[in-house]
Design a protein around this motif. Structure first.
Motif, PDB file in Angstrom:
ATOM      1  N   MET A 281      39.910 -41.424  -1.572  1.00  0.00           N
ATOM      2  CA  MET A 281      39.692 -42.568  -0.843  1.00  0.00           C
ATOM      3  C   MET A 281      39.134 -43.443  -1.593  1.00  0.00           C
ATOM      4  O   MET A 281      39.607 -44.693  -1.582  1.00  0.00           O
ATOM      5  N   LEU A 282      37.976 -43.505  -2.438  1.00  0.00           N
ATOM      6  CA  LEU A 282      37.423 -44.649  -3.099  1.00  0.00           C
ATOM      7  C   LEU A 282      38.317 -44.951  -4.241  1.00  0.00           C
ATOM      8  O   LEU A 282      38.513 -46.334  -4.494  1.00  0.00           O
ATOM      9  N   ILE A 283      39.134 -44.043  -4.705  1.00  0.00           N
ATOM     10  CA  ILE A 283      40.132 -44.124  -5.844  1.00  0.00           C
ATOM     11  C   ILE A 283      41.062 -45.097  -5.289  1.00  0.00           C
ATOM     12  O   ILE A 283      41.786 -45.979  -5.964  1.00  0.00           O
ATOM     13  N   GLN A 284      41.646 -44.750  -3.943  1.00  0.00           N
ATOM     14  CA  GLN A 284      42.763 -45.783  -3.391  1.00  0.00           C
ATOM     15  C   GLN A 284      42.264 -47.149  -3.134  1.00  0.00           C
ATOM     16  O   GLN A 284      42.942 -47.921  -3.295  1.00  0.00           O
ATOM     17  N   LEU A 285      40.957 -47.116  -2.588  1.00  0.00           N
ATOM     18  CA  LEU A 285      40.300 -48.524  -2.509  1.00  0.00           C
ATOM     19  C   LEU A 285      40.289 -49.394  -3.894  1.00  0.00           C
ATOM     20  O   LEU A 285      40.342 -50.472  -3.752  1.00  0.00           O
ATOM     21  N   SER A 286      40.271 -48.660  -4.914  1.00  0.00           N
ATOM     22  CA  SER A 286      40.097 -49.391  -6.159  1.00  0.00           C
ATOM     23  C   SER A 286      41.465 -50.174  -6.302  1.00  0.00           C
ATOM     24  O   SER A 286      41.232 -50.982  -7.101  1.00  0.00           O
ATOM     25  N   ASP A 287      42.333 -49.755  -5.901  1.00  0.00           N
ATOM     26  CA  ASP A 287      43.684 -50.409  -6.019  1.00  0.00           C
ATOM     27  C   ASP A 287      44.099 -50.447  -7.635  1.00  0.00           C
ATOM     28  O   ASP A 287      44.442 -51.510  -7.863  1.00  0.00           O
ATOM     29  N   ASN A 288      43.911 -49.497  -8.236  1.00  0.00           N
ATOM     30  CA  ASN A 288      44.162 -49.419  -9.841  1.00  0.00           C
ATOM     31  C   ASN A 288      44.766 -48.149  -9.832  1.00  0.00           C
ATOM     32  O   ASN A 288      44.355 -46.925  -9.932  1.00  0.00           O
ATOM     33  N   ASP A 289      46.263 -48.080 -10.344  1.00  0.00           N
ATOM     34  CA  ASP A 289      46.930 -46.912 -10.444  1.00  0.00           C
ATOM     35  C   ASP A 289      46.756 -46.322 -11.896  1.00  0.00           C
ATOM     36  O   ASP A 289      46.902 -44.849 -11.508  1.00  0.00           O
ATOM     37  N   VAL A 290      46.568 -47.186 -12.697  1.00  0.00           N
ATOM     38  CA  VAL A 290      46.158 -46.269 -14.179  1.00  0.00           C
ATOM     39  C   VAL A 290      45.104 -45.551 -13.543  1.00  0.00           C
ATOM     40  O   VAL A 290      44.849 -44.207 -14.256  1.00  0.00           O
ATOM     41  N   LEU A 291      43.878 -46.037 -13.220  1.00  0.00           N
ATOM     42  CA  LEU A 291      42.590 -45.289 -12.873  1.00  0.00           C
ATOM     43  C   LEU A 291      42.839 -44.048 -12.126  1.00  0.00           C
ATOM     44  O   LEU A 291      42.489 -43.016 -12.233  1.00  0.00           O
ATOM     45  N   ALA A 292      43.728 -44.202 -11.099  1.00  0.00           N
ATOM     46  CA  ALA A 292      43.991 -43.172 -10.197  1.00  0.00           C
ATOM     47  C   ALA A 292      44.709 -42.045 -10.999  1.00  0.00           C
ATOM     48  O   ALA A 292      44.355 -40.699 -10.488  1.00  0.00           O
ATOM     49  N   LYS A 293      45.655 -42.133 -11.833  1.00  0.00           N
ATOM     50  CA  LYS A 293      46.234 -41.184 -12.654  1.00  0.00           C
ATOM     51  C   LYS A 293      45.370 -40.461 -13.503  1.00  0.00           C
ATOM     52  O   LYS A 293      45.217 -39.101 -13.630  1.00  0.00           O
ATOM     53  N   PHE A 294      44.384 -41.196 -14.127  1.00  0.00           N
ATOM     54  CA  PHE A 294      43.400 -40.421 -14.779  1.00  0.00           C
ATOM     55  C   PHE A 294      42.261 -39.538 -14.102  1.00  0.00           C
ATOM     56  O   PHE A 294      42.123 -38.640 -14.534  1.00  0.00           O
ATOM     57  N   VAL A 295      42.270 -39.964 -13.142  1.00  0.00           N
ATOM     58  CA  VAL A 295      41.171 -39.208 -12.092  1.00  0.00           C
ATOM     59  C   VAL A 295      41.838 -37.973 -11.545  1.00  0.00           C
ATOM     60  O   VAL A 295      41.230 -36.882 -11.407  1.00  0.00           O
ATOM     61  N   ARG A 296      43.141 -38.031 -11.090  1.00  0.00           N
ATOM     62  CA  ARG A 296      43.991 -36.970 -10.872  1.00  0.00           C
ATOM     63  C   ARG A 296      44.070 -35.979 -11.934  1.00  0.00           C
ATOM     64  O   ARG A 296      43.921 -34.802 -11.942  1.00  0.00           O
ATOM     65  N   ASP A 297      44.425 -36.539 -13.166  1.00  0.00           N
ATOM     66  CA  ASP A 297      44.309 -35.475 -14.416  1.00  0.00           C
ATOM     67  C   ASP A 297      43.078 -34.648 -14.526  1.00  0.00           C
ATOM     68  O   ASP A 297      43.008 -33.429 -14.872  1.00  0.00           O
ATOM     69  N   PHE A 298      41.918 -35.365 -14.507  1.00  0.00           N
ATOM     70  CA  PHE A 298      40.836 -34.859 -14.687  1.00  0.00           C
ATOM     71  C   PHE A 298      40.449 -33.962 -13.501  1.00  0.00           C
ATOM     72  O   PHE A 298      39.825 -32.857 -13.868  1.00  0.00           O
ATOM     73  N   ALA A 299      40.936 -34.041 -12.323  1.00  0.00           N
ATOM     74  CA  ALA A 299      40.660 -33.368 -11.124  1.00  0.00           C
ATOM     75  C   ALA A 299      41.112 -31.950 -11.415  1.00  0.00           C
ATOM     76  O   ALA A 299      40.756 -30.832 -11.002  1.00  0.00           O
ATOM     77  N   GLU A 300      42.650 -31.932 -12.098  1.00  0.00           N
ATOM     78  CA  GLU A 300      43.330 -30.696 -12.547  1.00  0.00           C
ATOM     79  C   GLU A 300      42.397 -29.808 -13.385  1.00  0.00           C
ATOM     80  O   GLU A 300      42.163 -28.585 -13.564  1.00  0.00           O
ATOM     81  N   GLN A 301      42.216 -30.689 -14.499  1.00  0.00           N
ATOM     82  CA  GLN A 301      41.292 -29.713 -15.476  1.00  0.00           C
ATOM     83  C   GLN A 301      40.045 -29.434 -15.200  1.00  0.00           C
ATOM     84  O   GLN A 301      39.596 -28.253 -15.805  1.00  0.00           O
ATOM     85  N   ILE A 302      38.894 -30.015 -14.365  1.00  0.00           N
ATOM     86  CA  ILE A 302      37.730 -29.634 -14.115  1.00  0.00           C
ATOM     87  C   ILE A 302      37.347 -29.338 -12.731  1.00  0.00           C
ATOM     88  O   ILE A 302      36.207 -29.166 -12.465  1.00  0.00           O
ATOM     89  N   GLY A 303      38.454 -29.274 -11.923  1.00  0.00           N
ATOM     90  CA  GLY A 303      38.117 -29.232 -10.503  1.00  0.00           C
ATOM     91  C   GLY A 303      37.430 -27.945 -10.073  1.00  0.00           C
ATOM     92  O   GLY A 303      36.419 -28.037  -9.298  1.00  0.00           O
ATOM     93  N   ARG A 304      37.751 -26.913 -11.019  1.00  0.00           N
ATOM     94  CA  ARG A 304      37.154 -25.591 -10.588  1.00  0.00           C
ATOM     95  C   ARG A 304      35.704 -25.424 -10.997  1.00  0.00           C
ATOM     96  O   ARG A 304      35.013 -24.914 -10.510  1.00  0.00           O
ATOM     97  N   TYR A 305      35.391 -26.264 -12.144  1.00  0.00           N
ATOM     98  CA  TYR A 305      34.127 -26.581 -12.732  1.00  0.00           C
ATOM     99  C   TYR A 305      33.156 -27.308 -11.595  1.00  0.00           C
ATOM    100  O   TYR A 305      31.837 -27.252 -11.313  1.00  0.00           O
ATOM    101  N   VAL A 306      33.697 -28.562 -11.185  1.00  0.00           N
ATOM    102  CA  VAL A 306      33.259 -29.097 -10.141  1.00  0.00           C
ATOM    103  C   VAL A 306      32.754 -28.121  -9.016  1.00  0.00           C
ATOM    104  O   VAL A 306      31.389 -28.335  -8.366  1.00  0.00           O
ATOM    105  N   ARG A 307      33.566 -27.479  -8.822  1.00  0.00           N
ATOM    106  CA  ARG A 307      33.249 -26.322  -7.709  1.00  0.00           C
ATOM    107  C   ARG A 307      32.106 -25.534  -7.939  1.00  0.00           C
ATOM    108  O   ARG A 307      31.332 -25.342  -7.091  1.00  0.00           O
TER     109      ARG A 307
END
Length: 232
Positions: A143-169
């Motif tokens: 939601m915060l990334i959506q509010l940022s209204d920056n598509d490039v930023l959103a893509k990078f954040v999604r890519d990082f979520a895939e790579q380290i989501g299990r480690y965030v967990r």
């Protein structure tokens, strides 16, 4: 005058490897397929009820997304990052999230503020349940990334979520860590809804780096890494 034949209609088979890859990616992110674990083609083909060729193609897609590493003569394994790689990824992710929250604070409307407060309530109610808390925390980030209204930023954040989501967990595995995370989220949401942009950026960076420290500590315990968590 002759005309070219229309392009052939895509078949399910053409998209099946991607569908399987997406399902496997979700299983990697939620820890069903643990880091370092072997991915056996025969077992996966039986589980997904597809051919081994489909599985091989799905694994290649996952390798391109850095979720799987394919070793000649040995097979495919879920990517197990080194502690240094993990530390570096968390550092960059923290900067991205800080930027997202700074932008979100500048754009947050009264309606957005109400939605953020509702998300925060959901986060608080799920603190005793790891799976629910991870989902709620991810929802807050989205939601915060959506509010940022920056598509490039959103893509990078999604890519990082895939790579380290299990480690965030990993960093949220202990309820005490989730409670600290919730406390940090409360301060962050307050800063965003009150348009304190620079404070929001600092708070989100601190939240992300606190999760990094907790994740690296658990990473060391599980995988016996030799690198110490970086200071925050």
């Amino acid at each position: 005058m002759s005309t070219s034949p229309p392009p052939s209609k895509p078949t399910l088979f053409q998209t099946l490897p991607l569908q399987v890859a997406d399902q496997m990616a979700s299983s990697i992110m939620d820890g069903t397929f643990a880091p370092g674990s072997r991915l056996r083609e025969v077992e996966l083909a039986q589980f997904f009820e597809v051919s081994r060729a489909t599985i091989r193609e799905a694994l290649r897609h996952l390798e391109q997304r850095d979720l799987v590493r394919i070793q000649p003569q040995k097979g495919a394994y879920v990517t197990l990052l080194s502690a240094k790689e993990l530390d570096d990824l968390f550092e960059v992710r923290a900067s991205l999230l800080a930027t997202g929250s700074r932008l979100a604070a500048g754009r947050c409307t009264n309606e957005d503020a109400q939605k953020l407060q509702a998300k925060l309530t959901q986060l608080r109610e799920s603190v005793a349940d790891l799976d629910a808390y991870v989902r709620a925390s991810s929802g807050m980030v989205e939601m915060l990334i959506q509010l940022s209204d920056n598509d490039v930023l959103a893509k990078f954040v999604r890519d990082f979520a895939e790579q380290i989501g299990r480690y965030v967990r990993l960093g949220l595995a202990l309820e005490a860590n989730r409670k600290r995370s919730l406390s940090n989220w409360k301060r962050l949401v307050e800063a965003v809804v009150q348009h304190r942009a620079e404070e929001a950026a600092i708070l989100h960076r601190d939240l992300a780096l606190a999760n990094r420290s907790a994740a690296l500590a658990e990473f060391q315990r599980q995988y016996k890494s030799e690198i110490a968590p970086a200071p925050i």
